[in-house]
Design an enzyme around this catalytic site. Sequence first.
Site, short mmCIF file in Angstrom:
data_model
loop_
_atom_site.label_atom_id
_atom_site.label_comp_id
_atom_site.label_asym_id
_atom_site.label_seq_id
_atom_site.Cartn_x
_atom_site.Cartn_y
_atom_site.Cartn_z
CB THR A 58 -0.89 0.08 1.27
OG1 THR A 58 -0.04 0.03 2.41
CG2 THR A 58 -1.89 -1.05 1.35
CB SER A 60 1.87 5.20 4.21
OG SER A 60 2.71 4.08 4.32
CG HIS A 118 10.92 -7.68 -0.50
ND1 HIS A 118 10.68 -8.71 0.38
CD2 HIS A 118 9.74 -7.04 -0.65
CE1 HIS A 118 9.41 -8.68 0.75
NE2 HIS A 118 8.83 -7.69 0.13
N1 SAH Z 1 6.57 3.84 1.78
C1 SAH Z 1 5.79 3.02 0.87
C2 SAH Z 1 5.16 1.88 1.65
C3 SAH Z 1 4.88 0.69 0.82
S1 SAH Z 1 4.15 -0.67 1.73
C4 SAH Z 1 4.71 3.87 0.23
O1 SAH Z 1 4.14 4.70 0.96
O2 SAH Z 1 4.43 3.72 -0.95
C5 SAH Z 1 5.56 -1.51 2.35
C6 SAH Z 1 6.57 -1.94 1.32
O3 SAH Z 1 7.57 -2.71 1.98
C7 SAH Z 1 6.02 -2.81 0.20
O4 SAH Z 1 6.30 -2.18 -1.03
C8 SAH Z 1 6.80 -4.13 0.34
O5 SAH Z 1 7.12 -4.72 -0.91
C9 SAH Z 1 8.05 -3.67 1.07
N2 SAH Z 1 8.76 -4.72 1.83
C10 SAH Z 1 8.24 -5.66 2.65
N3 SAH Z 1 9.23 -6.45 3.16
C11 SAH Z 1 10.40 -5.99 2.63
C12 SAH Z 1 11.76 -6.37 2.78
N4 SAH Z 1 12.13 -7.42 3.54
N5 SAH Z 1 12.70 -5.68 2.10
C13 SAH Z 1 12.35 -4.62 1.31
N6 SAH Z 1 11.08 -4.21 1.13
C14 SAH Z 1 10.11 -4.88 1.78
#
Ligand code: SAH
Length: 241
Positions: A58, A60, A118
């Site tokens: 998502t 945020s 990732h």
């Molecule tokens: N700051 C972003 C938040 C995206 S949601 C925004 O506001 O658009 C959280 C994100 O964390 C997702 O895109 C997911 O793919 C990523 N994520 C989850 N686990 C991860 C990991 N181990 N390493 C890198 N990214 C990760």
Amino acid sequence: MAWYCSGSTNNELIENLSREGLIKDERVKRAMMAVDRGHYAPSRPYSDSPQPIGHGATISAPHMHGHACEYLIKYLQPGSRVLDIGSGSGYLTHVIARLVMDQSPNEGSKGQVIGVDHIQELVTMAESNMGKSEDGRNLLAAERVKFIKADGRRGWPDGAPYDAIHVGAAAQELHPLLVEQLRAPGRMFIPVDIDQNQGTLASTALGGGQYIWVVDKMEDGSIHKEKVFPVSYVPLTDPPK
Ligand code: SAH
């Protein structure tokens, strides 16, 4: 509250958040004005709520992006180096880049923001979202912003040390590898979700539930941790198979 602070344009949304006191810092307000959420959220971009961006991720809510920038603001100065873990849509990475640049991405400051996710599709999506504005294209071309596919739980040591680290997904601990990559002084903003039944002894000592933690590395290298407010983020996980 959420609908109240929404808007029909990016400017209206940011003005409403500011009027309601959800954005207090003028620099943060200016940076959020300069980056159109419409380029990053596929639906309801000017609503003050999280929106799905695919791949279980998502973008945020805008007030959360504002809070994250405000907690880190002292470390988001022209020339600062920043790591944005779980960069997803790339929106916050772009806003942070506005804060660490001087006026032009090509002159003066050597600020840089590394966005790590990732999921390769999200890394590609973040780049193409940034490519929708001239400012975004310039930042990418000048390598003031870079998106990298990696496991964010290990940080991105090649770019360390960082003045600030933002984590956009809920961790299960205050990953020591991330704290290591902070400059002294430097600050990390990280949601941590601790399951009392599964936590390690060290993490259980932090208490249960999902909270934002602010971790400061002081000038002398000592670490100060503070639990600041309860949140609900998607988890920082292994990549989907
Ligand atoms: N700051 C972003 C938040 C995206 S949601 C925004 O506001 O658009 C959280 C994100 O964390 C997702 O895109 C997911 O793919 C990523 N994520 C989850 N686990 C991860 C990991 N181990 N390493 C890198 N990214 C990760």
